[in-house]
Scaffold this active site. Structure first.
Site, PDB file in Angstrom:
ATOM      1  N   ALA A   1      13.674 -10.700  18.256  1.00  0.00           N
ATOM      2  CA  ALA A   1      12.321 -11.762  18.262  1.00  0.00           C
ATOM      3  C   ALA A   1      11.202 -10.600  18.488  1.00  0.00           C
ATOM      4  CB  ALA A   1      12.461 -12.604  19.366  1.00  0.00           C
TER       5      ALA A   1
ATOM      6  N   GLY B   1       8.606  -8.621  13.251  1.00  0.00           N
ATOM      7  CA  GLY B   1       8.910  -9.171  11.804  1.00  0.00           C
ATOM      8  C   GLY B   1       9.563 -10.630  11.957  1.00  0.00           C
TER       9      GLY B   1
ATOM     10  N   ASP C   1      20.759  -4.991  23.865  1.00  0.00           N
ATOM     11  CA  ASP C   1      21.013  -4.312  22.693  1.00  0.00           C
ATOM     12  C   ASP C   1      22.387  -5.057  22.010  1.00  0.00           C
ATOM     13  OD1 ASP C   1      22.379  -2.617  20.619  1.00  0.00           O
ATOM     14  OD2 ASP C   1      21.423  -0.756  21.459  1.00  0.00           O
TER      15      ASP C   1
ATOM     16  N   SER D   1      20.732 -11.313   3.397  1.00  0.00           N
ATOM     17  CA  SER D   1      19.460 -10.662   2.564  1.00  0.00           C
ATOM     18  C   SER D   1      19.812 -10.618   1.327  1.00  0.00           C
ATOM     19  CB  SER D   1      19.533  -9.087   3.091  1.00  0.00           C
ATOM     20  OG  SER D   1      18.778  -8.364   2.027  1.00  0.00           O
TER      21      SER D   1
ATOM     22  N   TYR E   1      24.487  -1.066   4.080  1.00  0.00           N
ATOM     23  CA  TYR E   1      23.447  -2.028   4.244  1.00  0.00           C
ATOM     24  C   TYR E   1      24.086  -3.346   3.584  1.00  0.00           C
ATOM     25  CZ  TYR E   1      19.426  -5.148   5.037  1.00  0.00           C
ATOM     26  OH  TYR E   1      18.555  -6.116   5.452  1.00  0.00           O
TER      27      TYR E   1
ATOM     28  N   LYS F   1      25.366  -6.821   5.043  1.00  0.00           N
ATOM     29  CA  LYS F   1      24.718  -8.251   4.760  1.00  0.00           C
ATOM     30  C   LYS F   1      25.669  -9.091   3.894  1.00  0.00           C
ATOM     31  CE  LYS F   1      21.023  -7.974   7.199  1.00  0.00           C
ATOM     32  NZ  LYS F   1      20.735  -8.739   8.408  1.00  0.00           N
TER      33      LYS F   1
ATOM     34  N   THR G   1       7.575  -6.129   6.964  1.00  0.00           N
ATOM     35  CA  THR G   1       7.837  -6.070   8.265  1.00  0.00           C
ATOM     36  C   THR G   1       7.980  -4.703   8.757  1.00  0.00           C
ATOM     37  OG1 THR G   1      10.200  -6.202   8.156  1.00  0.00           O
ATOM     38  CG2 THR G   1       9.025  -8.150   8.260  1.00  0.00           C
TER      39      THR G   1
HETATM   40  P1  NDP Z   1      12.076  -5.755  11.805  1.00  0.00           P
HETATM   41  O1  NDP Z   1      12.125  -4.059  11.836  1.00  0.00           O
HETATM   42  O2  NDP Z   1      10.640  -6.032  11.787  1.00  0.00           O
HETATM   43  O3  NDP Z   1      12.638  -6.495  13.129  1.00  0.00           O
HETATM   44  C1  NDP Z   1      14.043  -6.286  13.329  1.00  0.00           C
HETATM   45  C2  NDP Z   1      14.396  -7.052  14.868  1.00  0.00           C
HETATM   46  O4  NDP Z   1      15.838  -6.797  14.863  1.00  0.00           O
HETATM   47  C3  NDP Z   1      13.410  -6.380  15.831  1.00  0.00           C
HETATM   48  O5  NDP Z   1      13.116  -7.364  16.732  1.00  0.00           O
HETATM   49  C4  NDP Z   1      14.568  -5.321  16.637  1.00  0.00           C
HETATM   50  O6  NDP Z   1      14.423  -5.432  17.940  1.00  0.00           O
HETATM   51  C5  NDP Z   1      15.805  -6.344  16.226  1.00  0.00           C
HETATM   52  N1  NDP Z   1      17.176  -5.442  16.416  1.00  0.00           N
HETATM   53  C6  NDP Z   1      17.435  -4.364  15.677  1.00  0.00           C
HETATM   54  N2  NDP Z   1      18.293  -3.500  16.235  1.00  0.00           N
HETATM   55  C7  NDP Z   1      18.670  -4.306  17.510  1.00  0.00           C
HETATM   56  C8  NDP Z   1      19.759  -4.364  18.395  1.00  0.00           C
HETATM   57  N3  NDP Z   1      20.583  -2.869  18.488  1.00  0.00           N
HETATM   58  N4  NDP Z   1      19.736  -5.008  19.723  1.00  0.00           N
HETATM   59  C9  NDP Z   1      18.760  -6.241  19.605  1.00  0.00           C
HETATM   60  N5  NDP Z   1      17.899  -6.300  18.568  1.00  0.00           N
HETATM   61  C10 NDP Z   1      17.843  -5.601  17.555  1.00  0.00           C
HETATM   62  O7  NDP Z   1      12.606  -6.321  10.580  1.00  0.00           O
HETATM   63  P2  NDP Z   1      12.792  -7.758   9.682  1.00  0.00           P
HETATM   64  O8  NDP Z   1      12.170  -8.586  10.572  1.00  0.00           O
HETATM   65  O9  NDP Z   1      12.606  -7.505   8.500  1.00  0.00           O
HETATM   66  O10 NDP Z   1      14.350  -7.911  10.055  1.00  0.00           O
HETATM   67  C11 NDP Z   1      14.911  -9.065  10.430  1.00  0.00           C
HETATM   68  C12 NDP Z   1      16.357  -9.529   9.829  1.00  0.00           C
HETATM   69  O11 NDP Z   1      16.053  -9.736   8.457  1.00  0.00           O
HETATM   70  C13 NDP Z   1      17.089  -8.234   9.503  1.00  0.00           C
HETATM   71  O12 NDP Z   1      18.352  -8.837   9.841  1.00  0.00           O
HETATM   72  C14 NDP Z   1      17.028  -7.554   8.257  1.00  0.00           C
HETATM   73  O13 NDP Z   1      18.047  -7.199   7.828  1.00  0.00           O
HETATM   74  C15 NDP Z   1      16.928  -8.957   7.361  1.00  0.00           C
HETATM   75  N6  NDP Z   1      16.248  -8.920   6.304  1.00  0.00           N
HETATM   76  C16 NDP Z   1      14.945  -8.209   6.085  1.00  0.00           C
HETATM   77  C17 NDP Z   1      14.255  -8.234   4.773  1.00  0.00           C
HETATM   78  C18 NDP Z   1      13.030  -7.412   4.798  1.00  0.00           C
HETATM   79  O14 NDP Z   1      12.876  -7.122   3.633  1.00  0.00           O
HETATM   80  N7  NDP Z   1      12.340  -7.062   5.789  1.00  0.00           N
HETATM   81  C19 NDP Z   1      14.731  -8.709   3.675  1.00  0.00           C
HETATM   82  C20 NDP Z   1      16.049  -9.453   3.942  1.00  0.00           C
HETATM   83  C21 NDP Z   1      16.695  -9.400   5.168  1.00  0.00           C
HETATM   84  P3  NDP Z   1      14.234  -4.391  19.071  1.00  0.00           P
HETATM   85  O15 NDP Z   1      14.031  -3.119  18.218  1.00  0.00           O
HETATM   86  O16 NDP Z   1      12.986  -4.558  19.924  1.00  0.00           O
HETATM   87  O17 NDP Z   1      15.502  -4.165  19.541  1.00  0.00           O
HETATM   88  C1  8X3 Z   2      16.148  -6.061   2.942  1.00  0.00           C
HETATM   89  C2  8X3 Z   2      15.769  -6.176   1.624  1.00  0.00           C
HETATM   90  O1  8X3 Z   2      16.325  -5.335  -0.709  1.00  0.00           O
HETATM   91  O2  8X3 Z   2      15.452  -3.626   0.930  1.00  0.00           O
HETATM   92  O3  8X3 Z   2      17.285  -6.680   3.327  1.00  0.00           O
HETATM   93  O4  8X3 Z   2      17.670  -4.674   0.948  1.00  0.00           O
HETATM   94  S1  8X3 Z   2      16.396  -5.006   0.872  1.00  0.00           S
END
Ligand code: NDP
Ligand code: 8X3
Length: 252
Positions: free
Chosen positions: A10, A13, A60, A140, A153, A157, A188
């Protein structure tokens, strides 16, 4: 009684956008992520803006002991979770399989797959105790279309896709809804994390077209969760109009 949503990842993104939307809709929230300072700031903002109660639970997701201790130590009234949004996740690097970095692989698999499992087991048991709930798994488009240099990756997913289907079967007798969301490109911190802080390279990913915003994904998550109780959206694939699949983007 106000509903409770637990959102992993949270601090940025999509997870942060879900926190805003669910708070606006009156949910009390359990916010998780590693960056404690961001969680505290977000909790303060949402509490002031929407007058909802927020519990902050930093951990984590890769660390099973941390996950178990943090969630088990929440006060009992917070364990009546109505909605779990399994969102924490990331990508590391873009490399062909024969040049991949072992640590990047571990990080992706440990976060996106094992972390999701650790949280889900605990929260699913709480939901069974309270006779219902809704789990939303953030996968994803990468689960559906494997692309060059992204196979680990994509595999992580695809595992979320499989777990989404499997959880729906296992939790069926308990009235727990399970939905997966499969977004395309969302602007994001994702690409900045993938490219390990290289902001210039990350910016290029979203150039020349209009990507999804985190709020667009949050809106779709809320749509799934707010359907009448007898409806489950099994999967929702959400793409920018300019993106046909994981690798085909129409850029100006
Ligand atoms: P961000 O990098 O903006 O956010 C990722 C979030 O995941 C952060 O809050 C981060 O918190 C948390 N996170 C990462 N690693 C850990 C960990 N080890 N423990 C706890 N929390 C963790 O990316 P998005 O918002 O884009 O990503 C959110 C989800 O959406 C992911 O699962 C991503 O794979 C998926 N997604 C993203 C897309 C994109 O194009 N952006 C497309 C499709 C899917 P913190 O670092 O504070 O721990
Ligand atoms: C994030 C989207 O297409 O970069 O899941 O893998 S992509």
């Amino acid at each position: 009684m106000a509903k409770i949503a637990l959102i992993t990842g949270a601090t940025a993104g999509i997870g942060e956008a879900c926190a805003h939307l669910f708070a606006r809709e009156g949910y009390h929230l359990i916010l998780t992520g590693r960056r404690h300072d961001r969680l505290d700031r977000l909790a303060q903002t949402l509490n002031t803006q929407y007058n909802v109660e927020i519990a902050v639970s930093p951990f984590d997701v890769r660390n099973r002991t941390q996950v178990v201790n943090a969630l088990n130590s929440l006060p009992e009234q917070w364990k009546r979770v109505d909605v779990l949004i399994n969102n924490a996740g990331l990508s590391q690097g873009l490399d062909p399989i024969h040049k991949g970095d072992y640590d990047d692989w571990d990080t992706m698999i440990d976060t996106n797959v094992k972390g999701l499992l650790y949280v889900s087991k605990l929260v699913a048991n709480w939901m069974i105790d309270s006779k219902g709930g809704h789990i939303v798994n953030v996968s994803s488009i990468a689960a559906k279309n494997v692309y060059a240099n992204g196979s680990v990756y994509c595999a992580s997913k695809a595992a979320v896709d499989a777990l989404n289907q499997g959880m729906r079967i296992d939790l069926l007798p308990y009235g727990i809804r399970v939905s997966g969301i499969f977004p395309g490109a969302v602007d994001t911190e994702f690409s900045e994390v993938r490219f390990k802080g290289d902001k210039e390279r990350a910016k290029k990913v979203y150039e020349g077209f209009k990507p999804l915003a985190a709020a667009d994904v949050a809106d779709a998550v809320y749509y799934m969760v707010s359907r009448p109780a007898h409806i489950n959206i099994n999967e929702l694939i959400l793409m920018p109009t300019a993106q046909a699949n994981a690798t085909t983007i129409h850029r100006k």
